[in-house]
Design a protein around this motif. Structure first.
Motif, mmCIF file in Angstrom:
data_model
loop_
_atom_site.group_PDB
_atom_site.id
_atom_site.type_symbol
_atom_site.label_atom_id
_atom_site.label_comp_id
_atom_site.label_asym_id
_atom_site.label_seq_id
_atom_site.Cartn_x
_atom_site.Cartn_y
_atom_site.Cartn_z
ATOM 1 N N ILE A 1 -1.068 -29.210 -28.641
ATOM 2 C CA ILE A 1 -1.859 -29.157 -27.413
ATOM 3 C C ILE A 1 -3.038 -30.121 -27.503
ATOM 4 C CG2 ILE A 1 -3.385 -27.693 -26.020
ATOM 5 C CD1 ILE A 1 -1.490 -25.324 -26.837
ATOM 6 N N SER A 2 -3.740 -30.081 -28.625
ATOM 7 C CA SER A 2 -4.935 -30.925 -28.754
ATOM 8 C C SER A 2 -4.603 -32.411 -28.852
ATOM 9 C CB SER A 2 -5.778 -30.486 -29.955
ATOM 10 O OG SER A 2 -5.086 -30.679 -31.156
ATOM 11 N N HIS A 3 -3.417 -32.751 -29.327
ATOM 12 C CA HIS A 3 -3.033 -34.165 -29.449
ATOM 13 C C HIS A 3 -2.243 -34.696 -28.257
ATOM 14 C CE1 HIS A 3 -3.476 -33.822 -34.065
ATOM 15 N NE2 HIS A 3 -4.589 -34.269 -33.514
ATOM 16 N N PRO B 1 4.059 -29.133 -20.523
ATOM 17 C CA PRO B 1 4.735 -27.872 -20.236
ATOM 18 C C PRO B 1 3.757 -26.727 -19.945
ATOM 19 C CG PRO B 1 4.676 -28.207 -22.589
ATOM 20 C CD PRO B 1 4.082 -29.448 -21.952
ATOM 21 N N CYS B 2 2.467 -27.026 -19.884
ATOM 22 C CA CYS B 2 1.453 -25.993 -19.661
ATOM 23 C C CYS B 2 1.708 -25.251 -18.351
ATOM 24 C CB CYS B 2 0.065 -26.613 -19.629
ATOM 25 S SG CYS B 2 -1.255 -25.416 -19.347
ATOM 26 N N ILE B 3 1.641 -23.901 -18.421
ATOM 27 C CA ILE B 3 1.803 -23.088 -17.218
ATOM 28 C C ILE B 3 0.542 -22.285 -16.910
ATOM 29 C CG2 ILE B 3 4.319 -22.958 -17.411
ATOM 30 C CD1 ILE B 3 3.911 -20.072 -18.511
ATOM 31 N N VAL C 1 7.904 -33.137 -28.854
ATOM 32 C CA VAL C 1 7.219 -31.851 -28.713
ATOM 33 C C VAL C 1 7.991 -30.967 -27.746
ATOM 34 C CG1 VAL C 1 5.131 -30.697 -27.858
ATOM 35 C CG2 VAL C 1 4.927 -32.699 -29.343
ATOM 36 N N LEU C 2 8.458 -31.520 -26.648
ATOM 37 C CA LEU C 2 9.220 -30.728 -25.675
ATOM 38 C C LEU C 2 10.522 -30.205 -26.284
ATOM 39 C CD1 LEU C 2 8.720 -32.716 -22.356
ATOM 40 C CD2 LEU C 2 7.535 -30.652 -23.134
ATOM 41 N N GLY D 1 2.241 -19.298 -23.591
ATOM 42 C CA GLY D 1 2.614 -19.818 -22.275
ATOM 43 C C GLY D 1 3.549 -21.004 -22.334
ATOM 44 N N CYS D 2 3.209 -21.997 -23.184
ATOM 45 C CA CYS D 2 3.990 -23.242 -23.201
ATOM 46 C C CYS D 2 4.740 -23.491 -24.507
ATOM 47 C CB CYS D 2 3.094 -24.437 -22.902
ATOM 48 S SG CYS D 2 1.905 -24.830 -24.214
ATOM 49 N N TYR D 3 4.516 -22.667 -25.514
ATOM 50 C CA TYR D 3 5.206 -22.749 -26.800
ATOM 51 C C TYR D 3 4.848 -23.987 -27.620
ATOM 52 C CZ TYR D 3 7.870 -18.853 -25.017
ATOM 53 O OH TYR D 3 8.227 -17.637 -24.500
ATOM 54 N N ARG D 4 3.720 -24.617 -27.305
ATOM 55 C CA ARG D 4 3.229 -25.701 -28.157
ATOM 56 C C ARG D 4 2.263 -25.113 -29.177
ATOM 57 N NH1 ARG D 4 0.548 -29.870 -24.162
ATOM 58 N NH2 ARG D 4 0.027 -27.906 -23.141
#
Length: 61
Positions: free
Chosen positions: A34-36, A11-13, A48-49, A26-29
């Protein structure tokens, strides 16, 4: 063309900044998510989504 259901897109923007709760604005993670992400399977990424959608909704309250 056959769609590969095992591919879950990030979901990265491109707006990468963690807030005071360790959640990317940005992506709400979370930083950990993010690292995993690269090592997660499709079901883990889909979970995660799901969490991302909840965080995004609650950010508008």
């Amino acid at each position: 063309m056959v769609k590969d259901e095992s591919v879950v897109v990030s979901p990265c923007i491109g707006i990468c900044a963690l807030d005071e709760n360790d959640v990317c604005v940005g992506c709400y993670r979370t930083g950990l998510e993010i690292s995993h992400w690269g090592g997660m399977d499709a079901s883990e990424r889909n979970e995660v989504l799901r969490l991302v959608k909840e965080r995004e909704k609650s950010s508008y309250i």
